[in-house]
Design an enzyme around this catalytic site. Structure first.
Site, PDB file in Angstrom:
ATOM      1  N   ARG A  33     -18.965  34.284 -23.319  1.00  0.00           N
ATOM      2  CA  ARG A  33     -19.942  35.208 -22.740  1.00  0.00           C
ATOM      3  C   ARG A  33     -19.616  35.559 -21.296  1.00  0.00           C
ATOM      4  O   ARG A  33     -20.109  36.569 -20.776  1.00  0.00           O
ATOM      5  CB  ARG A  33     -21.365  34.646 -22.891  1.00  0.00           C
ATOM      6  CG  ARG A  33     -21.873  34.707 -24.327  1.00  0.00           C
ATOM      7  CD  ARG A  33     -23.261  34.101 -24.455  1.00  0.00           C
ATOM      8  NE  ARG A  33     -23.228  32.665 -24.312  1.00  0.00           N
ATOM      9  CZ  ARG A  33     -23.086  31.808 -25.325  1.00  0.00           C
ATOM     10  NH1 ARG A  33     -22.995  32.268 -26.566  1.00  0.00           N
ATOM     11  NH2 ARG A  33     -23.050  30.514 -25.111  1.00  0.00           N
ATOM     12  N   GLU A  84     -22.894  16.375 -23.875  1.00  0.00           N
ATOM     13  CA  GLU A  84     -23.924  15.462 -24.390  1.00  0.00           C
ATOM     14  C   GLU A  84     -23.350  14.588 -25.513  1.00  0.00           C
ATOM     15  O   GLU A  84     -23.573  13.386 -25.560  1.00  0.00           O
ATOM     16  CB  GLU A  84     -25.103  16.285 -24.893  1.00  0.00           C
ATOM     17  CG  GLU A  84     -26.370  15.485 -24.971  1.00  0.00           C
ATOM     18  CD  GLU A  84     -27.548  16.364 -25.351  1.00  0.00           C
ATOM     19  OE1 GLU A  84     -27.403  17.599 -25.300  1.00  0.00           O
ATOM     20  OE2 GLU A  84     -28.585  15.797 -25.711  1.00  0.00           O
TER      21      GLU A  84
HETATM   22  P1  AMP Z   1     -23.814  23.838 -19.023  1.00  0.00           P
HETATM   23  O1  AMP Z   1     -22.376  23.432 -19.090  1.00  0.00           O
HETATM   24  O2  AMP Z   1     -24.766  22.770 -19.475  1.00  0.00           O
HETATM   25  O3  AMP Z   1     -24.194  24.391 -17.657  1.00  0.00           O
HETATM   26  O4  AMP Z   1     -24.018  24.994 -20.090  1.00  0.00           O
HETATM   27  C1  AMP Z   1     -23.656  26.299 -19.809  1.00  0.00           C
HETATM   28  C2  AMP Z   1     -22.913  26.935 -20.946  1.00  0.00           C
HETATM   29  O5  AMP Z   1     -23.568  26.700 -22.194  1.00  0.00           O
HETATM   30  C3  AMP Z   1     -22.869  28.416 -20.745  1.00  0.00           C
HETATM   31  O6  AMP Z   1     -21.561  28.876 -21.122  1.00  0.00           O
HETATM   32  C4  AMP Z   1     -23.939  28.986 -21.659  1.00  0.00           C
HETATM   33  O7  AMP Z   1     -23.452  30.096 -22.360  1.00  0.00           O
HETATM   34  C5  AMP Z   1     -24.282  27.850 -22.630  1.00  0.00           C
HETATM   35  N1  AMP Z   1     -25.699  27.479 -22.637  1.00  0.00           N
HETATM   36  C6  AMP Z   1     -26.219  26.262 -22.354  1.00  0.00           C
HETATM   37  N2  AMP Z   1     -27.555  26.237 -22.486  1.00  0.00           N
HETATM   38  C7  AMP Z   1     -27.927  27.473 -22.850  1.00  0.00           C
HETATM   39  C8  AMP Z   1     -29.190  28.117 -23.126  1.00  0.00           C
HETATM   40  N3  AMP Z   1     -30.350  27.465 -23.070  1.00  0.00           N
HETATM   41  N4  AMP Z   1     -29.176  29.420 -23.459  1.00  0.00           N
HETATM   42  C9  AMP Z   1     -28.004  30.106 -23.530  1.00  0.00           C
HETATM   43  N5  AMP Z   1     -26.796  29.568 -23.292  1.00  0.00           N
HETATM   44  C10 AMP Z   1     -26.740  28.273 -22.953  1.00  0.00           C
END
Ligand code: AMP
Length: 177
Positions: free
Chosen positions: A62, A99
């Site tokens: 994305r 996780e």
């Molecule tokens: P993080 O590594 O936990 O910051 O997760 C970010 C990545 O996971 C990004 O590439 C987002 O596209 C996806 N992501 C994680 N949580 C969500 C959410 N609640 N809604 C949409 N995309 C998410």
């Protein structure tokens, strides 16, 4: 001008995707809307036009959409930060804990050099894990400077993705939810 209300109105929330309890922020409804897409790219251009950005790094997948459009506007190159095994030539890698288990991101070895000023872009900041890995990976190339941007910063559910980064890392987010 960034019309945050307009963007928030067009952002789709999908409950319980991909697993129960997650409120998934679906940016595809922002990407498909011409006004939303243009507004996001124009706003990012205003934020970064004077920073001397030479490469925009987009995080799969994305982060590719707005990242590539922004690179064109900035007159910068675009670099893909991808999941393991997708890039065909030599890569540098960085692993991080998710996780459940470990994940890895890769960038082509010849994609960035020490003269570059890099902006890393992704759609959403949750825990910060994937951006932190991309940031550490980009640092392996010793660029002159690295900026970070997200369209959405999740502040709900007690997430504090910003805490994953040192205070001197320059980060912008267009929408806080
Ligand atoms: P993080 O590594 O936990 O910051 O997760 C970010 C990545 O996971 C990004 O590439 C987002 O596209 C996806 N992501 C994680 N949580 C969500 C959410 N609640 N809604 C949409 N995309 C998410």
């Amino acid at each position: 001008m960034l019309d945050k209300e307009f963007l928030l109105k067009h952002l789709r929330n999908v409950p319980d995707f991909p697993v129960p309890g997650i409120q998934f922020k679906d940016v595809s409804t922002l990407y498909k809307n011409p006004k939303c897409l243009r507004m996001m790219v124009n706003e990012l251009y205003e934020l970064y036009k004077n920073k001397g950005i030479t490469k925009v790094v987009g995080i799969e997948s994305r982060g590719f959409v707005v990242g590539a459009a922004l690179a064109v506007k900035l007159g910068a190159g675009f670099v893909m930060c991808r999941k393991p095994g997708k890039l065909p030539a030599d890569t540098r890698k960085e692993s991080y804990m998710k996780e459940y288990g470990k994940d890895t991101v890769e960038i082509h070895t010849d994609a960035i050099d020490d003269k570059d000023v890099v902006l890393i872009h992704d759609d959403l900041l949750a825990t910060g894990g994937s951006m932190k890995a991309a940031y550490n990976l980009v640092q392996q190339f010793r660029p002159r400077k690295t900026y970070i941007n997200f369209i959405i910063e999740l502040t709900i559910e007690g997430l504090n993705g910003r805490a994953a980064f040192d205070d001197d890392v320059e980060m912008t987010t267009l929408l806080k939810i």
